[in-house]
Scaffold this active site. Structure first.
Site, PDB file in Angstrom:
ATOM      1  N   LYS A   1       9.824  89.636 147.284  1.00  0.00           N
ATOM      2  CA  LYS A   1       9.702  90.785 148.036  1.00  0.00           C
ATOM      3  C   LYS A   1       8.392  90.911 148.884  1.00  0.00           C
ATOM      4  CE  LYS A   1      13.349  92.550 146.407  1.00  0.00           C
ATOM      5  NZ  LYS A   1      14.920  92.222 147.007  1.00  0.00           N
TER       6      LYS A   1
ATOM      7  N   LYS B   1      23.596  80.865 146.280  1.00  0.00           N
ATOM      8  CA  LYS B   1      24.420  81.746 145.547  1.00  0.00           C
ATOM      9  C   LYS B   1      25.086  82.865 146.470  1.00  0.00           C
ATOM     10  CE  LYS B   1      21.484  85.721 144.321  1.00  0.00           C
ATOM     11  NZ  LYS B   1      21.367  86.780 143.200  1.00  0.00           N
TER      12      LYS B   1
ATOM     13  N   LYS C   1      24.444  89.960 147.993  1.00  0.00           N
ATOM     14  CA  LYS C   1      24.491  91.107 148.996  1.00  0.00           C
ATOM     15  C   LYS C   1      23.465  90.820 149.760  1.00  0.00           C
ATOM     16  CE  LYS C   1      24.351  94.101 146.196  1.00  0.00           C
ATOM     17  NZ  LYS C   1      24.774  94.869 145.003  1.00  0.00           N
TER      18      LYS C   1
HETATM   19  P1  ADP Z   1      23.011  91.109 144.542  1.00  0.00           P
HETATM   20  O1  ADP Z   1      22.994  89.662 144.664  1.00  0.00           O
HETATM   21  O2  ADP Z   1      24.382  91.735 145.026  1.00  0.00           O
HETATM   22  O3  ADP Z   1      21.970  91.910 144.815  1.00  0.00           O
HETATM   23  P2  ADP Z   1      22.413  91.814 141.856  1.00  0.00           P
HETATM   24  O4  ADP Z   1      21.015  91.103 142.048  1.00  0.00           O
HETATM   25  O5  ADP Z   1      22.350  93.442 141.835  1.00  0.00           O
HETATM   26  O6  ADP Z   1      23.314  91.385 143.025  1.00  0.00           O
HETATM   27  O7  ADP Z   1      23.023  91.442 140.724  1.00  0.00           O
HETATM   28  C1  ADP Z   1      23.641  92.148 139.721  1.00  0.00           C
HETATM   29  C2  ADP Z   1      24.394  91.362 138.579  1.00  0.00           C
HETATM   30  O8  ADP Z   1      25.114  90.340 139.121  1.00  0.00           O
HETATM   31  C3  ADP Z   1      22.996  90.408 138.129  1.00  0.00           C
HETATM   32  O9  ADP Z   1      23.337  90.531 136.544  1.00  0.00           O
HETATM   33  C4  ADP Z   1      23.184  89.257 138.276  1.00  0.00           C
HETATM   34  O10 ADP Z   1      22.677  88.182 137.803  1.00  0.00           O
HETATM   35  C5  ADP Z   1      24.608  88.922 138.906  1.00  0.00           C
HETATM   36  N1  ADP Z   1      24.924  88.017 140.011  1.00  0.00           N
HETATM   37  C6  ADP Z   1      24.470  88.428 141.318  1.00  0.00           C
HETATM   38  N2  ADP Z   1      24.995  87.285 142.113  1.00  0.00           N
HETATM   39  C7  ADP Z   1      25.663  86.499 141.351  1.00  0.00           C
HETATM   40  C8  ADP Z   1      26.022  85.212 141.585  1.00  0.00           C
HETATM   41  N3  ADP Z   1      26.002  84.601 142.815  1.00  0.00           N
HETATM   42  N4  ADP Z   1      26.416  84.477 140.635  1.00  0.00           N
HETATM   43  C9  ADP Z   1      26.222  84.892 139.361  1.00  0.00           C
HETATM   44  N5  ADP Z   1      25.767  85.965 138.928  1.00  0.00           N
HETATM   45  C10 ADP Z   1      25.500  86.884 140.046  1.00  0.00           C
END
Ligand code: ADP
Ligand code: TRP
Length: 328
Positions: free
Chosen positions: A111, A194, A197
């Site tokens: 960040k 991965k 968002k």
């Molecule tokens: P984003 O990547 O959309 O910002 P978050 O960081 O808010 O998602 O993650 C919310 C939950 O979803 C967490 O437990 C995170 O480990 C899981 N998660 C997010 N993206 C993935 C992914 N591509 N594969 C597996 N788990 C994920």
């Protein structure tokens, strides 16, 4: 019964990464554990969202949790900011959290690099708020994706440190929980890395058939293998990984054999993948839209969840205050 806690920040809709990385575990665990699943709206303040956005995203995630199948009669679903005890515990944990260790957290360093004009104290202390979320219910298992490992290590460290400082055996050390041996990482279809968002490559549970198809058809591929049984480069491996997650084993094997025989037609594979993703999302999507239209229901779920989690949190805080030396 053992206690489980997990949360997701309300920063938009849930995507397939969130579902297969976290929510799928929630659905299974709610039958076997005392579960608390929450919406981490305090965590989302690090990016300074507009009040209208917070209201909208919190409501959306609540509807999506329910549409995915989290059962409010089995698990407690709540909004983090409804449980003010969490903020009090966060304060106590911060008194024993050190600048050096917080600055070393990879997501903080990321960040600092990506938003140098908004390196706020909330970002720095993100791990202590997350630890408070977890240990306030004395959770022992936390279903999260692989990317949360470092935050989980910090949560264990803060729980252990509290016990050591006060000479008590009060907070258990929470462990990450993954459904399978290996933590799933749902891939993006844009070549590498991965699905997320912030990565801008997410397929959302709410996406309609056309949107899903257009996203999948844009997946990065190559000109195809020329040697039988060759190793798959990352973009292709990701496409197969996605198929492994949402399609049947027969479908996966069909295209895998085609690949191994150098006869793969990526267009056909993508069409099939889009169909299978749509098949998976369709019932969830329909439920999301139904639930979003029912404000009374959503309001009741939020209120009941707030009451149940506040009860658990208040008990912990009474004991913590006494351990620290404050009036209970
Ligand atoms: P984003 O990547 O959309 O910002 P978050 O960081 O808010 O998602 O993650 C919310 C939950 O979803 C967490 O437990 C995170 O480990 C899981 N998660 C997010 N993206 C993935 C992914 N591509 N594969 C597996 N788990 C994920
Ligand atoms: N840090 C998690 C994420 O980015 C969200 C979260 C906040 C969380 N508090 C938590 C997850 C407590 C599990 C337990 O996805």
């Amino acid at each position: 019964m053992e206690t489980v806690v997990s949360g997701i920040r309300p920063t938009g809709n849930l995507h397939l990464g969130n579902y297969f990385g976290a929510v799928k575990s929630f659905l299974q665990m709610q039958h076997e554990y005392n579960c608390f699943f929450f919406i981490a709206d305090w965590h989302s303040l690090t990016t300074h969202p507009h009040p209208d956005n917070i209201r909208k995203s919190v409501k959306t995630i609540l509807a999506e949790y329910l549409a995915c199948g989290i059962d409010p009669d089995k698990a407690t679903i709540y909004i983090q900011s409804d449980v003010r005890e969490v903020a009090e515990l966060y304060l106590y944990l911060n008194m024993n959290a050190y600048l050096g260790e917080l600055e070393r957290v990879t997501s903080f360093k990321d960040k600092v690099r990506s938003q140098p004009n908004n390196v706020n104290a909330g970002l720095l202390t993100y791990p202590s708020l997350m630890a408070a979320d977890i240990i306030i219910h004395k959770a022992v298992k936390v279903p999260v994706g692989k990317d949360q490992e470092q935050n989980m290590e910090m949560a264990r460290k803060f729980a252990r440190r509290f016990n050591n400082i006060y000479g008590v055996d009060y907070f258990p050390e929470p462990a990450s929980f993954h459904l399978s041996e290996k933590a799933v990482k749902v891939p993006g279809l844009d070549g590498s890395g991965k699905m997320g968002k912030s990565e801008g490559n997410a397929i959302y549970l709410i996406d309609d058939e056309k949107t899903i198809k257009s996203k999948v058809m844009k997946a990065v591929t190559d000109s195809g293998p020329t040697e039988p049984n060759s190793e798959k480069p990352e973009p292709i491996a990701n496409l197969f990984m996605m198929m492994d997650i949402v399609s049947t084993p027969d479908t996966y094997n069909f295209f895998n054999e085609k690949y191994n025989a150098c006869e793969i037609r990526y267009g056909d594979m993508k069409k099939q993948l889009a169909e299978d993703i749509n098949l998976f999302c369709k019932p969830i999507r329909e439920r999301i839209n139904d639930i979003l239209a029912d404000d009374t229901f959503l309001e009741r779920i939020a209120r009941e969840g707030a009451e149940k989690s506040a009860e658990s949190a208040a008990k912990t805080l009474r004991e913590v205050r006494e351990i620290i030396g404050f009036r209970p």
